[in-house]
Write a protein that holds these residues in place. Sequence first.
Motif, PDB file in Angstrom:
ATOM      1  N   LEU A 310       0.844  -1.226   0.043  1.00 16.43           N
ATOM      2  CA  LEU A 310       0.023  -0.101  -0.196  1.00 16.43           C
ATOM      3  C   LEU A 310       0.895   1.455  -0.026  1.00 16.43           C
ATOM      4  O   LEU A 310       1.891   1.259   0.599  1.00 16.43           O
ATOM      5  N   ILE A 311       0.677   2.103  -0.801  1.00 11.09           N
ATOM      6  CA  ILE A 311       1.505   3.317  -1.147  1.00 11.09           C
ATOM      7  C   ILE A 311       0.465   4.672  -1.155  1.00 11.09           C
ATOM      8  O   ILE A 311      -0.783   4.381  -1.525  1.00 11.09           O
ATOM      9  N   GLY A 312       0.844   5.721  -0.934  1.00  7.55           N
ATOM     10  CA  GLY A 312       0.013   6.979  -0.736  1.00  7.55           C
ATOM     11  C   GLY A 312       0.461   7.896  -2.150  1.00  7.55           C
ATOM     12  O   GLY A 312      -0.391   9.122  -2.038  1.00  7.55           O
ATOM     13  N   SER A 313       1.394   7.689  -2.475  1.00 11.46           N
ATOM     14  CA  SER A 313       1.677   8.754  -3.714  1.00 11.46           C
ATOM     15  C   SER A 313       2.682   8.085  -4.689  1.00 11.46           C
ATOM     16  O   SER A 313       2.639   6.656  -4.709  1.00 11.46           O
ATOM     17  N   GLN A 314       3.115   8.670  -5.722  1.00  6.16           N
ATOM     18  CA  GLN A 314       3.989   8.329  -6.848  1.00  6.16           C
ATOM     19  C   GLN A 314       5.316   7.666  -6.517  1.00  6.16           C
ATOM     20  O   GLN A 314       6.251   8.570  -6.949  1.00  6.16           O
ATOM     21  N   GLU A 315       5.144   6.781  -5.491  1.00  3.14           N
ATOM     22  CA  GLU A 315       6.560   6.037  -4.969  1.00  3.14           C
ATOM     23  C   GLU A 315       6.684   4.830  -5.002  1.00  3.14           C
ATOM     24  O   GLU A 315       5.544   4.093  -4.872  1.00  3.14           O
TER      25      GLU A 315
END
Length: 499
Positions: A310-315
């Motif tokens: 799970l990620i929350g930005s473009q990374e």
Amino acid sequence: MLPRRIPALTLSAALVTVTLAGCGSGADRHSTDALTVGLVAEPATLDFSTTDGAAIPQALLGNVYEGLVRIDQQGRIQPGLAKSYDRSADGRTYTFHLRNNVKFTNGKAFTADDAVFSINRVRTVWKLKIAQQMDDVRSATKVDADTVKVTLKHPSNNWLYSMTTRVGAMYSRDGVSDLKEHPVGTGPFEVKSWQRGDSLVLKRNAGYWGARPALDTVTLKYFKDSGALNNAMLAGDINVLGAVQAPETLSMFKDKSRFQVIDGSSTAEVVLSMNNSRKPFQDKRVRQAVRYAIDHEALLKTTRAGRGTLIGSQESPSDPWYAGASNRYPYDPAKAKRLLKEAGAEGTSIRMRIPNLPYAVSAAQVVQDQLAQVGLKVRIEPLEFPARWLSEVFDKADYDMSIIAQAEPRDQWIFADPHYYFRYDNPAYAQLLQKADAGSPQEASADYRQALKLLSQDAAADWLYLMPNLMVADKSLRGLPVNQVGEGLEFAGVRWSGK
């Protein structure tokens, strides 16, 4: 002025399977110098300077084409066709010292003239947005036959990294007349044949400058039915199934006497895009409501059997500035409803145009259900991939929402282009990226973290999860890449045990 290095979309859509070439079932009957690789997404052409999509560099980069530098499994830049390189104190000049005795598959020697030609060709001939990564270059010049000097318009941390991607591929000055059918490179393999709609055959490059590959041939075989591939592997005819699209099928391959599961990392962010130039997504509150409305843990469990990050930005965790922002928009349907009410967007109808790929279809169904619970009516419209999706969504931005895996590494620059299909336009974000690119490595990491935090707070999109690099392999196969860190699926180090 913002440096124009906006990477083109690369699509992590291919289901890969590696099968035995010319053999019957059973691991003890395989040919130890041949593999057949099954793929779902076939290249439309073999020229990645004119055609986008992941299938072309996946097949050719690192196998047929090489660059001055390359990326290793830990995401670090390593020498490639340049045995070493120097960077000036002001960060504006790179000097590459080329390897000796390197030849292209057309028999021509690789020299500084070819390196200069290749860099300038990206700047003048390439048709894709990814070519903008070379806009930083002021000049590329030959110092002598084995030395190339590249001078940049301003210091750039990203430029050298971009040279590990397809834009850094080295071409023969005498080998670019028919790249769509007959690529010419310096890599460990060369193209033997291509039968459209069926297969692409690579054969070992007998004149390769580096270590001799164990495999004599690699056949990329293109299929449409992934279920048949699973069954073939269970029958013993298939030796590797890569880029697993349905992780729940892993239970089929639990026999450790036959199979090994490779579970590595990738750079493919599965992005729920929202067209920032269209109502209702012009309103930040609506975009934020979408993020609060989605239960990402439930979506990952339902569609990917919990496999993914799970990620929350473009990374991705392989980025040196990775901080993680998966908890910035916790699941809160009540808050989503309040934001939609404030924005006057309750009951809005949304057209979600997605590629007809398994991961996108399954995720879209969960998103549709969860957004319905907060008052958004989503109609799913699958589009044939790649042609229709690229034409309608990527090129024309004719959509409200979509879902696609953005596979290119370190691709945060795509949100800095207001003309990219997200249509996100925030000069503050672009300025932070520019500052990060020009600063020291330590300053760059801090600035990238700030930029990606802003991107997430702005809800420029929603990031559903980061795909794993998940494969099932015959237990006797060695050397498969564990992590997907670049664009190519490389075979130079693949071998059968005992070879």
